[in-house]
Design an enzyme around this catalytic site. Structure first.
Site, PDB file in Angstrom:
ATOM      1  N   SER A 141       0.757  -1.073  -0.021  1.00 52.12           N
ATOM      2  CA  SER A 141       0.110  -0.117   0.070  1.00 52.12           C
ATOM      3  C   SER A 141       0.810   1.133  -0.090  1.00 52.12           C
ATOM      4  O   SER A 141       1.476   1.501  -0.811  1.00 52.12           O
ATOM      5  CB  SER A 141      -0.914  -0.030   1.304  1.00 52.12           C
ATOM      6  OG  SER A 141      -1.939   1.093   1.135  1.00 52.12           O
ATOM      7  N   ASP A 158      -3.042   6.544  -3.494  1.00 50.94           N
ATOM      8  CA  ASP A 158      -1.806   5.976  -3.038  1.00 50.94           C
ATOM      9  C   ASP A 158      -1.166   4.803  -3.741  1.00 50.94           C
ATOM     10  O   ASP A 158      -1.879   4.735  -5.010  1.00 50.94           O
ATOM     11  CB  ASP A 158      -2.070   5.532  -1.528  1.00 50.94           C
ATOM     12  CG  ASP A 158      -2.853   4.173  -1.298  1.00 50.94           C
ATOM     13  OD1 ASP A 158      -3.364   3.778  -2.430  1.00 50.94           O
ATOM     14  OD2 ASP A 158      -2.756   3.549  -0.241  1.00 50.94           O
ATOM     15  N   ASP A 188      -1.155   1.744  -4.210  1.00 50.12           N
ATOM     16  CA  ASP A 188      -1.930   0.637  -4.767  1.00 50.12           C
ATOM     17  C   ASP A 188      -3.465   0.968  -5.190  1.00 50.12           C
ATOM     18  O   ASP A 188      -4.451   0.240  -5.517  1.00 50.12           O
ATOM     19  CB  ASP A 188      -2.119  -0.776  -4.041  1.00 50.12           C
ATOM     20  CG  ASP A 188      -2.812  -0.402  -2.531  1.00 50.12           C
ATOM     21  OD1 ASP A 188      -2.950   0.820  -2.036  1.00 50.12           O
ATOM     22  OD2 ASP A 188      -3.318  -1.296  -1.976  1.00 50.12           O
ATOM     23  N   ASP A 237      -5.877   2.048  -3.373  1.00 46.51           N
ATOM     24  CA  ASP A 237      -7.263   1.831  -2.735  1.00 46.51           C
ATOM     25  C   ASP A 237      -7.597   3.092  -1.708  1.00 46.51           C
ATOM     26  O   ASP A 237      -8.781   3.103  -1.483  1.00 46.51           O
ATOM     27  CB  ASP A 237      -6.981   0.686  -1.829  1.00 46.51           C
ATOM     28  CG  ASP A 237      -6.041   0.826  -0.778  1.00 46.51           C
ATOM     29  OD1 ASP A 237      -5.128   1.705  -0.673  1.00 46.51           O
ATOM     30  OD2 ASP A 237      -6.004  -0.143   0.054  1.00 46.51           O
TER      31      ASP A 237
END
Length: 536
Positions: A154, A297, A299, A301
């Site tokens: 992440s 961000d 990734d 999400d």
């Protein structure tokens, strides 16, 4: 300090059981240096201090050799444990989906996970390329999988990687699953003894995901100019495709941050919340005269929004501002003939304004513990959920997790409608404050090098809680054993203190509620000073 002979024995056992020649050689080099170099000996001790803890957030750690790092051996044994856990719950041979981001090691880790599951008899489907985490979460639900694995860290620092697990609900795992899996990992054989086999099927569900995003309540207006950044992650292409599918054509991406780059060269910390991370985005927004700025961000999400202040300067909205802005909008679009009793949810550390909005709209409201694993389980009829750390779920019908791509697309739709009316997101936030009171939030975040410090500070707050904060009498509520959280509340004041679940930080979440913004800001400043002293 562990003796060098003990470290040597432990390192030798790990090397013998590591199937990856690159990490075997890496640990051999560290071991050789550790014989005469105290710094290398300390490094070796840290690498062997594991294993990485498998929690409800899965695994996260530095990409390096040894049990206390992310590497092929750790991923292999972890997946062997996951496979055993799935079989124990009656899912032998069922479908599992594996995805990945573009961080260091992600491709090798995803391949290892897929091959372990294939050898264990599961029907495994993988993505051909790095894709945002929400696409993996979508695939679990759409394909009826019993689990999904996304290799990602992440918004963690560049040196890290991770392993996120979704269960058959399409959401992230919750207790007691994490403990069951951790015990299964402990019982797994050495990585070299875990069978692996090729044969996973390559699938592409991106078009189906984008079709669903385009069905969000976006309104009829499309004239909006958006500046956006993917922060060197995997979100740029998917965001561009989502905007095109939905009809938003005036998108400007930060070129230097659009291509996936695991070194994240233009940011010191790839998190939109961190100071400086969105500097290039806001500069682009100003240069192109944008109506809205969006930061994903790595990734994709999480989603952060930036707006132009009335003095012409750009700033990023706080997560709570974005949450109430989009939550209010989603509630206004719900068809009450088909969903007469909608539910919105946020966490105990987020602004309570969403509850006031829900009450005014005749909707249900829930607060959960932190993390989307709890938010998506808030109850039936969920239409919107958010957490202050930039997590937004505007589409629980097809992604049971935070989804930065969908949130960004919905935000573009809202911004386009407001622009057509001669209004801005700041106008909406001002209106919400007039109706429900000024809710200001802030955060005091203490980064530590020794995780024991977090426990010591939590114990200190519990043992000697303050009588007053921000000039207001407060009382303490301890959420143990359900969560390692303390809540301090008083008249118009709330402070929630907890250790971070994903970072080496102790976090205090501050909120003040007042009728006037100036008064709220003054109270928040005083509250922050008191909390900083409390955690010193």
């Amino acid at each position: 300090m562990t003796s060098i002979s003990t470290l040597r024995d432990a390192a030798s056992r790990w090397i013998a059981a590591d199937p990856d020649p690159a990490t075997r050689a890496e640990l051999e080099t560290v071991l050789a240096r550790a014989e005469s170099d105290p710094a290398a000996a300390a490094d070796l001790a840290d690498r062997l201090a594991g294993p990485l803890e498998f929690g409800t957030a899965g695994l996260r750690g530095p990409v390096r050799a040894g049990p206390n790092g992310m590497n092929v051996a750790v991923v292999t044994r972890t997946t062997a444990g996951v496979a055993q856990w799935l079989k124990a719950h009656g899912h032998a041979g069922a479908l599992v989906v594996v995805g990945r981001d573009a961080r260091h090691g992600s491709e090798a880790f995803a391949q290892a996970a897929a091959e372990v599951l294939t050898a264990a008899g599961f029907d495994v489907k993988v993505f051909a390329r790095p894709l945002p985490t929400p696409v993996l979460a979508f695939a679990v639900g759409r394909l009826g999988a019993v689990a999904g694995i996304q290799v990602t860290a992440s918004h963690n620092p560049p040196a890290d990687n991770g392993y996120k697990l979704y269960d058959a609900t399409g959401g992230q795992i919750v207790p007691p699953s994490d403990g069951e899996i951790e015990r299964a990992i402990e019982a797994a054989p050495p990585a070299t003894d875990v069978p692996r086999a090729p044969g996973a099927e390559v699938v592409d569900l991106l078009d189906r995901y984008l079709d669903e995003v385009a069905t969000l309540p976006l309104g009829h207006e499309r004239a909006v100019r958006v500046a956006a950044t993917a922060l060197h992650g995997v979100g740029a292409d998917t965001l561009r495709a989502a905007f095109e599918r939905a009809g938003f054509t005036d998108l400007h991406l930060v070129g230097a941050q659009s291509a996936p780059d695991p070194d994240f060269p233009t940011v010191s910390f790839p998190n939109p919340e961190e100071p400086g991370a969105t500097d290039l985005l806001l500069a682009l927004a100003s240069d192109v005269d944008a109506d809205l700025a969006i930061a994903l961000d790595p990734d994709a999400d999480r989603c952060a929004l930036g707006v132009r202040e009335r003095n012409g300067e750009w700033r990023m909205l706080r997560g709570d501002e974005t949450g109430v802005l989009l939550g209010s909008y989603v509630l206004s679009t719900v068809d009450r003939t088909t969903l007469p009793d909608p539910l919105v949810a946020t966490t105990i550390v987020s602004s309570s304004m969403l509850g006031e909005i829900a009450k005014a709209e005749g909707a249900r409201y829930a607060e959960t513990l932190t993390g989307f694993k709890w938010l998506v389980r808030a109850g039936e009829g969920l239409v919107f959920a958010y957490e202050e750390a930039l997590g937004l779920c505007v589409n629980p019908g097809f992604v049971r997790d935070k989804d930065g791509i969908a949130a960004a697309t919905l935000a573009a739709g809202l911004a386009a409608q407001l622009k057509a009316q001669g209004r801005t997101p700041l106008d909406v936030l001002d209106e919400l404050a007039r109706r429900h009171g000024v809710h200001l939030t802030d955060q005091v975040s203490l980064r530590v090098t020794d995780l024991a410090v977090r426990g010591q500070l939590m114990a200190k707050v519990r043992a000697t809680p303050p009588a007053r904060l921000g000039g207001v009498e407060v009382t303490l509520e301890d959420l143990l054993p359900d969560a390692d959280v303390v809540r301090l509340t008083g008249d118009g004041v709330r402070v929630v203190v907890r250790p971070s679940g994903t970072e080496p930080k102790l976090k205090a979440y501050l909120q003040v509620v007042a009728s006037a913004r100036a008064d709220a800001q003054e109270r928040l400043t005083a509250l922050r000073a008191d909390v900083e002293e409390l955690l010193a």
